[in-house]
Design a protein around this motif. Sequence first.
Motif, PDB file in Angstrom:
ATOM      1  N   GLY A  27      51.361  -1.753 -13.515  1.00 47.14           N
ATOM      2  CA  GLY A  27      51.068  -2.203 -12.159  1.00 47.14           C
ATOM      3  C   GLY A  27      49.606  -2.199 -11.791  1.00 47.14           C
ATOM      4  N   TYR A  28      48.731  -1.601 -12.607  1.00 46.95           N
ATOM      5  CA  TYR A  28      47.311  -1.530 -12.285  1.00 46.95           C
ATOM      6  C   TYR A  28      46.540  -2.651 -12.977  1.00 46.95           C
ATOM      7  N   GLU A  29      45.567  -3.198 -12.256  1.00 53.35           N
ATOM      8  CA  GLU A  29      44.720  -4.259 -12.788  1.00 53.35           C
ATOM      9  C   GLU A  29      43.264  -3.962 -12.440  1.00 53.35           C
ATOM     10  N   LEU A  30      42.366  -4.431 -13.307  1.00 56.86           N
ATOM     11  CA  LEU A  30      40.937  -4.197 -13.121  1.00 56.86           C
ATOM     12  C   LEU A  30      40.300  -5.416 -12.458  1.00 56.86           C
ATOM     13  N   TYR A  31      39.555  -5.156 -11.379  1.00 53.16           N
ATOM     14  CA  TYR A  31      38.887  -6.221 -10.637  1.00 53.16           C
ATOM     15  C   TYR A  31      37.394  -5.925 -10.522  1.00 53.16           C
ATOM     16  N   LEU A  32      36.608  -6.987 -10.378  1.00 50.18           N
ATOM     17  CA  LEU A  32      35.228  -6.879  -9.933  1.00 50.18           C
ATOM     18  C   LEU A  32      35.175  -7.359  -8.499  1.00 50.18           C
ATOM     19  N   SER A  33      34.347  -6.722  -7.687  1.00 54.93           N
ATOM     20  CA  SER A  33      34.253  -7.143  -6.292  1.00 54.93           C
ATOM     21  C   SER A  33      32.840  -6.940  -5.761  1.00 54.93           C
ATOM     22  N   VAL A  34      32.507  -7.739  -4.751  1.00 53.41           N
ATOM     23  CA  VAL A  34      31.246  -7.606  -4.017  1.00 53.41           C
ATOM     24  C   VAL A  34      31.580  -7.740  -2.537  1.00 53.41           C
ATOM     25  N   ASN A  35      30.640  -7.384  -1.668  1.00 46.90           N
ATOM     26  CA  ASN A  35      30.907  -7.603  -0.254  1.00 46.90           C
ATOM     27  C   ASN A  35      30.632  -9.069   0.115  1.00 46.90           C
ATOM     28  N   LYS A  36      31.037  -9.473   1.311  1.00 44.27           N
ATOM     29  CA  LYS A  36      30.965 -10.879   1.705  1.00 44.27           C
ATOM     30  C   LYS A  36      29.540 -11.401   1.724  1.00 44.27           C
ATOM     31  N   ASP A  37      28.614 -10.568   2.146  1.00 43.30           N
ATOM     32  CA  ASP A  37      27.229 -11.002   2.224  1.00 43.30           C
ATOM     33  C   ASP A  37      26.657 -11.286   0.841  1.00 43.30           C
ATOM     34  N   ILE A  38      26.953 -10.406  -0.117  1.00 42.27           N
ATOM     35  CA  ILE A  38      26.468 -10.611  -1.477  1.00 42.27           C
ATOM     36  C   ILE A  38      27.151 -11.816  -2.112  1.00 42.27           C
TER      37      ILE A  38
END
Length: 277
Positions: free
Chosen positions: A206-217
């Motif tokens: 059930g776990y997955e790896l994500y990359l994320s940034v905030n909206k401004d970036i």
Amino acid sequence: MVIMVMRKLLEVERFDERRSASKERSQNYEDVLIVGQPVQISLKKLAPSQTKLIILNTSGEVELFTSTDQIVSTQTPLSLEQFPEINLLSRTFSDQIKDRSLQISFQDDNGRQLSLVKLKLTVVRVCLDIDADRDGVIDEDNPQKADWKWGINGHGAVLLVNSDRDIVYSNQEDDDTKRLIKGLLDLKDFSFMIVRKTGLRDLPSGYELYLSVNKDIGKKIRIYDELDRDSYELIGPGRIRAKIRDTNRDILLAIEGLSYPQPFTQKWWEVEPTFLK
């Protein structure tokens, strides 16, 4: 520019005292930690209303400490008022799924147990590596990747703004308007980073790896999938989170800037690996 791993909150639901009429209520959770990345649990939010004391027990390699880096004792009663939240940290990755745990006993002022929370933990080592020393090589887990220093002897990856037209007098659109990598001429305008995962071959179910940034970036950069595929946009304007599809090997990503920093604004940006269930 600096790309760094950010501190994340370990999300655990608040206990609902209306769920059960039993005297000894028990809750079981599981979660994934990243090696070297502290996470936080709010004991105050978890605790039943009459809680005065807590007793913590751990198994496996898990460290407990406060926001001021004070070590938290285990197997002894602690005042909830003095320890409203705790931080967890693991420095080694798991050999097996759910091979570590944290148990929290909530008690009233007479030592009567009101609730028991059991947290099964799996620890995975994930590195988001960059050319932190600016020598053209992406080193594994360079200690300077989470910091930035200007100048010829500085550190922290440099991000280029890809706003040129690769072929002079071409009718093609400028590079900063495209949403995929087109050929070797584009590659000279990119910086690169590698996502590395070590430890267990497969993530817990059930776990997955994500990359994320905030909206401004997300408005200022694009990150592209590894170069031996079609190299389509993973993150960019309108898309601030993307799943890493293959976690069994190192993944090479390309990153470009879309705009130059303005005076008196933040000149370093963060990209964060996270696990979601």
